[in-house]
Design an enzyme around this catalytic site. Structure first.
Site, PDB file in Angstrom:
ATOM      1  N   ASP A   1       0.785  -1.246   0.000  1.00  0.00           N
ATOM      2  CA  ASP A   1       0.000   0.000   0.000  1.00  0.00           C
ATOM      3  C   ASP A   1       0.816   1.295   0.000  1.00  0.00           C
ATOM      4  OD1 ASP A   1      -1.939  -1.920   0.202  1.00  0.00           O
ATOM      5  OD2 ASP A   1      -2.741  -1.254   2.130  1.00  0.00           O
TER       6      ASP A   1
ATOM      7  N   LYS B   1      -6.710  -4.939  -3.055  1.00  0.00           N
ATOM      8  CA  LYS B   1      -7.359  -5.570  -1.893  1.00  0.00           C
ATOM      9  C   LYS B   1      -8.376  -4.621  -1.274  1.00  0.00           C
ATOM     10  CE  LYS B   1      -3.540  -4.313   1.238  1.00  0.00           C
ATOM     11  NZ  LYS B   1      -4.224  -3.531   2.239  1.00  0.00           N
TER      12      LYS B   1
ATOM     13  N   LYS C   1      -7.609  -4.779   4.901  1.00  0.00           N
ATOM     14  CA  LYS C   1      -6.282  -4.442   5.419  1.00  0.00           C
ATOM     15  C   LYS C   1      -5.280  -5.554   5.083  1.00  0.00           C
ATOM     16  CE  LYS C   1      -8.119  -0.750   7.167  1.00  0.00           C
ATOM     17  NZ  LYS C   1      -8.085   0.458   6.305  1.00  0.00           N
TER      18      LYS C   1
ATOM     19  N   VAL D   1       3.238   0.322   4.207  1.00  0.00           N
ATOM     20  CA  VAL D   1       2.517   1.064   5.247  1.00  0.00           C
ATOM     21  C   VAL D   1       1.101   0.522   5.413  1.00  0.00           C
ATOM     22  CG1 VAL D   1       3.871   3.136   4.803  1.00  0.00           C
ATOM     23  CG2 VAL D   1       1.720   2.835   3.584  1.00  0.00           C
TER      24      VAL D   1
ATOM     25  N   CYS E   1      -2.036  -2.448   7.839  1.00  0.00           N
ATOM     26  CA  CYS E   1      -2.007  -3.379   6.692  1.00  0.00           C
ATOM     27  C   CYS E   1      -0.785  -4.286   6.671  1.00  0.00           C
ATOM     28  CB  CYS E   1      -2.153  -2.607   5.394  1.00  0.00           C
ATOM     29  SG  CYS E   1      -3.803  -1.887   5.247  1.00  0.00           S
TER      30      CYS E   1
HETATM   31  N1  TIU Z   1      -2.615   0.333   4.340  1.00  0.00           N
HETATM   32  C1  TIU Z   1      -3.065   0.565   5.569  1.00  0.00           C
HETATM   33  O1  TIU Z   1      -2.367   0.395   6.541  1.00  0.00           O
HETATM   34  N2  TIU Z   1      -4.369   1.077   5.663  1.00  0.00           N
HETATM   35  C2  TIU Z   1      -4.783   1.890   6.684  1.00  0.00           C
HETATM   36  O2  TIU Z   1      -5.939   2.292   6.729  1.00  0.00           O
HETATM   37  N3  TIU Z   1      -3.833   2.266   7.588  1.00  0.00           N
HETATM   38  C3  TIU Z   1      -3.975   3.146   8.622  1.00  0.00           C
HETATM   39  O3  TIU Z   1      -3.056   3.239   9.435  1.00  0.00           O
HETATM   40  N4  TIU Z   1      -5.085   3.884   8.720  1.00  0.00           N
END
Ligand code: TIU
Length: 231
Positions: free
Chosen positions: A30, A135, A138, A163, A168
């Site tokens: 992500d 996806k 998460k 991240v 995620c």
């Molecule tokens: N990719 C991911 O971690 N999605 C989130 O929504 N992360 C947050 O920390 N909000």
């Protein structure tokens, strides 16, 4: 049975990671504009996106070396259909900001596939041959073809970066763990909006003898990488 697979020991916690390049994939989670740039989903949730941007350079270096070694890499994107039919109402409701998933922001509709904010940041754009896993959740395994793709390639190990660490990345590492993959997480290549969650998230992975996997640093992985594709 003879074991002619190249293995390399990479310093890590709670103990060295036995890296098998031929059976290991780099899974970048992500690294999307919606999480790393102002105006995106992360920002709209009230987060400081600058916290995540330190992960860009280490991921760029690791991906370049991974490609040079001829190894398999994949990328994921969190997002939803334009009609939001795959968006759980619970996920839509949460956050309670003025704008949420599917609403219009400066980078298009937030966390919607095909919109500018949903794209992977330009520094880490996927190359031909590197699958992109879209996806809705998460975790990268739920409601995707990731497991099938990895199985068909004989992948048993994952280097998981991206991240956010405790959301995620963690969900994906947990899903991978239950499916029999060994996960190595380079701490400099994962990021959280919250320093305390970064710390805690990494400690949780390596606790209890590596309950979810290994935590290390990309420099040690880079040092171990075969440079000539001779895996
Ligand atoms: N990719 C991911 O971690 N999605 C989130 O929504 N992360 C947050 O920390 N909000």
């Amino acid at each position: 049975m003879p074991n002619d697979v190249l293995t390399l020991e990479v310093p890590a916690e709670p103990y060295a990671f036995t890296f098998e390049p031929a059976h290991c994939a780099l899974l970048i989670i992500d690294m999307q504009r919606d999480f790393l740039e102002p105006g995106g989903f992360g920002d709209r949730l009230g987060n400081d996106v600058s916290q995540l941007r330190r992960t860009i350079a280490p991921n760029v270096h690791l991906l370049a070396a991974w490609r040079a070694a001829g190894l398999f890499a994949l990328h994921t994107r969190e997002g939803h259909r334009a009609d939001l039919a795959d968006l759980p109402p619970s996920k839509k409701r949460r956050g309670r900001g003025e704008t949420g998933i599917g609403d219009h922001g400066p980078m298009g509709r937030i966390l919607v596939r095909g919109e500018a904010g949903h794209e992977i940041i330009p520094e880490l754009l996927p190359m031909t041959g590197e699958p992109v896993i879209d996806k809705p959740g998460k975790g990268a395994f739920w409601a995707t073809d990731l497991h099938a793709i990895l199985q068909h390639r004989g992948i048993r190990q994952l280097v998981v970066t991206g991240v956010t660490t405790e959301v995620c990345v963690h969900t994906t590492v947990r899903e991978a763990n239950d499916r029999g993959y060994d996960c190595f997480v380079p701490e400099d290549c994962v990021g959280s909006y919250f320093p305390e969650f970064q710390d805690c998230g990494l400690r949780m992975i390596k606790a209890q003898g590596g309950i979810f996997g290994w935590v290390g640093h990309s420099r040690d992985l880079l040092a171990a990488l075969p440079s000539d594709g001779s895996r």
